[in-house]
Design an enzyme around this catalytic site. Sequence first.
Site, PDB file in Angstrom:
ATOM      1  N   ALA A  89       0.832  -1.216   0.000  1.00  0.00           N
ATOM      2  CA  ALA A  89       0.000   0.000   0.000  1.00  0.00           C
ATOM      3  C   ALA A  89       0.860   1.258   0.000  1.00  0.00           C
ATOM      4  O   ALA A  89       1.620   1.491   0.939  1.00  0.00           O
ATOM      5  CB  ALA A  89      -0.903  -0.007   1.229  1.00  0.00           C
ATOM      6  N   THR A 132      11.477   0.241  -4.258  1.00  0.00           N
ATOM      7  CA  THR A 132      11.542   0.683  -5.652  1.00  0.00           C
ATOM      8  C   THR A 132      12.964   1.015  -6.085  1.00  0.00           C
ATOM      9  O   THR A 132      13.797   1.415  -5.250  1.00  0.00           O
ATOM     10  CB  THR A 132      10.677   1.952  -5.823  1.00  0.00           C
ATOM     11  OG1 THR A 132      10.937   2.529  -7.097  1.00  0.00           O
ATOM     12  CG2 THR A 132      10.980   3.010  -4.774  1.00  0.00           C
ATOM     13  N   TYR A 156       8.860  10.409  -4.004  1.00  0.00           N
ATOM     14  CA  TYR A 156       8.372   9.025  -3.891  1.00  0.00           C
ATOM     15  C   TYR A 156       9.510   8.093  -3.448  1.00  0.00           C
ATOM     16  O   TYR A 156       9.380   7.345  -2.463  1.00  0.00           O
ATOM     17  CB  TYR A 156       7.796   8.582  -5.243  1.00  0.00           C
ATOM     18  CG  TYR A 156       7.593   7.104  -5.371  1.00  0.00           C
ATOM     19  CD1 TYR A 156       6.695   6.444  -4.542  1.00  0.00           C
ATOM     20  CD2 TYR A 156       8.313   6.358  -6.309  1.00  0.00           C
ATOM     21  CE1 TYR A 156       6.521   5.057  -4.649  1.00  0.00           C
ATOM     22  CE2 TYR A 156       8.140   4.993  -6.431  1.00  0.00           C
ATOM     23  CZ  TYR A 156       7.248   4.348  -5.592  1.00  0.00           C
ATOM     24  OH  TYR A 156       7.079   2.994  -5.699  1.00  0.00           O
ATOM     25  N   ASN A 185      10.750  -1.732 -13.499  1.00  0.00           N
ATOM     26  CA  ASN A 185       9.456  -1.346 -14.098  1.00  0.00           C
ATOM     27  C   ASN A 185       8.491  -2.523 -14.189  1.00  0.00           C
ATOM     28  O   ASN A 185       8.635  -3.366 -15.089  1.00  0.00           O
ATOM     29  CB  ASN A 185       9.693  -0.741 -15.480  1.00  0.00           C
ATOM     30  CG  ASN A 185      10.335   0.625 -15.395  1.00  0.00           C
ATOM     31  OD1 ASN A 185      11.418   0.775 -14.835  1.00  0.00           O
ATOM     32  ND2 ASN A 185       9.667   1.630 -15.904  1.00  0.00           N
ATOM     33  N   HIS A 204       2.033   5.131 -16.846  1.00  0.00           N
ATOM     34  CA  HIS A 204       3.090   4.205 -17.270  1.00  0.00           C
ATOM     35  C   HIS A 204       3.062   3.924 -18.770  1.00  0.00           C
ATOM     36  O   HIS A 204       1.996   3.909 -19.386  1.00  0.00           O
ATOM     37  CB  HIS A 204       2.982   2.898 -16.482  1.00  0.00           C
ATOM     38  CG  HIS A 204       3.247   3.094 -15.028  1.00  0.00           C
ATOM     39  ND1 HIS A 204       2.280   2.931 -14.082  1.00  0.00           N
ATOM     40  CD2 HIS A 204       4.362   3.492 -14.378  1.00  0.00           C
ATOM     41  CE1 HIS A 204       2.793   3.217 -12.896  1.00  0.00           C
ATOM     42  NE2 HIS A 204       4.055   3.562 -13.047  1.00  0.00           N
ATOM     43  N   SER A 298      10.819  15.483 -16.710  1.00  0.00           N
ATOM     44  CA  SER A 298      11.861  15.866 -15.759  1.00  0.00           C
ATOM     45  C   SER A 298      12.146  14.721 -14.781  1.00  0.00           C
ATOM     46  O   SER A 298      11.222  14.029 -14.325  1.00  0.00           O
ATOM     47  CB  SER A 298      11.458  17.165 -15.052  1.00  0.00           C
ATOM     48  OG  SER A 298      11.197  16.941 -13.727  1.00  0.00           O
ATOM     49  N   ASP A 300      13.829  11.957 -15.409  1.00  0.00           N
ATOM     50  CA  ASP A 300      14.023  10.631 -16.009  1.00  0.00           C
ATOM     51  C   ASP A 300      15.495  10.377 -16.330  1.00  0.00           C
ATOM     52  O   ASP A 300      16.064  11.057 -17.190  1.00  0.00           O
ATOM     53  CB  ASP A 300      13.248  10.530 -17.333  1.00  0.00           C
ATOM     54  CG  ASP A 300      11.868   9.943 -17.158  1.00  0.00           C
ATOM     55  OD1 ASP A 300      11.612   9.301 -16.117  1.00  0.00           O
ATOM     56  OD2 ASP A 300      11.039  10.110 -18.065  1.00  0.00           O
TER      57      ASP A 300
HETATM   58  N1  UDP Z   1       7.366   7.315 -21.127  1.00  0.00           N
HETATM   59  C1  UDP Z   1       7.078   7.929 -22.335  1.00  0.00           C
HETATM   60  N2  UDP Z   1       5.781   8.303 -22.569  1.00  0.00           N
HETATM   61  C2  UDP Z   1       4.784   8.120 -21.670  1.00  0.00           C
HETATM   62  C3  UDP Z   1       5.079   7.482 -20.436  1.00  0.00           C
HETATM   63  C4  UDP Z   1       6.401   7.103 -20.203  1.00  0.00           C
HETATM   64  O1  UDP Z   1       7.958   8.135 -23.178  1.00  0.00           O
HETATM   65  O2  UDP Z   1       3.640   8.516 -21.934  1.00  0.00           O
HETATM   66  C5  UDP Z   1       8.764   6.894 -20.854  1.00  0.00           C
HETATM   67  C6  UDP Z   1       9.357   7.502 -19.595  1.00  0.00           C
HETATM   68  O3  UDP Z   1       9.961   8.732 -19.889  1.00  0.00           O
HETATM   69  C7  UDP Z   1      10.356   6.411 -19.177  1.00  0.00           C
HETATM   70  C8  UDP Z   1       9.727   5.117 -19.683  1.00  0.00           C
HETATM   71  O4  UDP Z   1       8.734   5.503 -20.634  1.00  0.00           O
HETATM   72  O5  UDP Z   1      11.569   6.598 -19.855  1.00  0.00           O
HETATM   73  C9  UDP Z   1       9.029   4.339 -18.576  1.00  0.00           C
HETATM   74  O6  UDP Z   1       8.178   5.236 -17.865  1.00  0.00           O
HETATM   75  P1  UDP Z   1       7.109   4.742 -16.824  1.00  0.00           P
HETATM   76  O7  UDP Z   1       6.337   5.952 -16.381  1.00  0.00           O
HETATM   77  O8  UDP Z   1       6.327   3.610 -17.400  1.00  0.00           O
HETATM   78  O9  UDP Z   1       7.956   4.157 -15.630  1.00  0.00           O
HETATM   79  P2  UDP Z   1       9.144   4.816 -14.743  1.00  0.00           P
HETATM   80  O10 UDP Z   1      10.420   4.436 -15.440  1.00  0.00           O
HETATM   81  O11 UDP Z   1       8.912   6.278 -14.682  1.00  0.00           O
HETATM   82  O12 UDP Z   1       8.994   4.117 -13.435  1.00  0.00           O
END
Ligand code: UDP
Length: 344
Positions: A89, A132, A156, A185, A204, A298, A300
């Site tokens: 949770a 995570t 987070y 992921n 995601h 931002s 990433d």
């Molecule tokens: N991503 C993207 N477009 C989207 C959502 C995610 O290009 O609409 C990219 C994001 O920048 C990352 C990868 O997909 O490089 C995985 O993102 P996600 O949000 O699924 O998981 P995270 O890595 O943030 O936990």
Amino acid sequence: MPFAVDFNEKVVEVIKLNILVCGGAGYIGSHTVKKLLENNYDVTVLDNLEKGHEHSVKDVSLFNVNLLNKDNIDKIFINTKIDAVMHFAANSIVGESMERPEVYYNNNVVGTLNLLEIMQKHTVSKLIFSSTAAVYGAPKEIPITENHPKEPTNCYGATKLAVESMLNWFSHAYGLNYVSLRYFNAAGASKQGDIGEDHEPETHLIPLVLRTALGLRPEIKIFGTDYSTPDGTCVRDYIHVDDLADAHVLSLEYLLKGGHSTVFNLGNGKGFSVLEVINTAQRVVGKPIQRVYAERRSGDPAVLVASSDKIKKELGWTPKYTDLYKIIETAWNWHNKHPNGFGD
Ligand code: UDP
């Protein structure tokens, strides 16, 4: 495995252990509940159903309880025999955590503190915690091992790291035995297609790509095409939700056998770029998926890939889904059958 007690070599009584799964109606929680039931555990689910779905869990007692309400957690422990706890949770949207840190510290850290205090009160000492890859922050080396520096770049990740630290001190003070699992992921859905990923809002990549294929969105935005990766888009380690669920059951068995508190990464060790995900999804769904290039999101990092050698070596875990096509295929099976998710 539940313990089989052979009293007189004729009658074998199986004592089922009851596992409290906090956040058991969420995405990874519900797949793990299913796996626990398949492995003959009894399961009690605690979920505030804010993000979780009532219909994602079957054949279990479900308590609609918020971890911020300590009395209600206490009531579950008073009325139900709990042998161990799995704790999924949490709030987990990175962008939201940056805008509303108080919500994340409350729900993720204070909520967990309440749970730990009630566990201690009822002498329940075994916990599997959902952590995570965000605890590591920007990677200094790839693949990322458990020893990588922990410098979260978002709130987070900071709340999950704060909980990991809390678990460590509870372990020292009260003998809590925990396994903290740092997911990369999470992706995919159950093989049967009866449960899957249904977040509101969805952020995601894979579910958004598949929702685009279903015509529920006009296009998928590719966040950044100028990263230092082979095709310029971000690389991530996608790990199937059933492989995560397996790791939870193995971690539970490890603690039940007397294993000490520890931390494991969970990834499949292979990185796939955003473009590879979209192109693979196109092959799975058999039609083109509209994409547009967008600004970087931002925070990433370019590449996040796990080393999961530790859990492979120590618990014998191996991911069954190493092929991206197969991972996306299970997700598509779910999304295609349930375009509106659980519909609640
Ligand atoms: N991503 C993207 N477009 C989207 C959502 C995610 O290009 O609409 C990219 C994001 O920048 C990352 C990868 O997909 O490089 C995985 O993102 P996600 O949000 O699924 O998981 P995270 O890595 O943030 O936990």
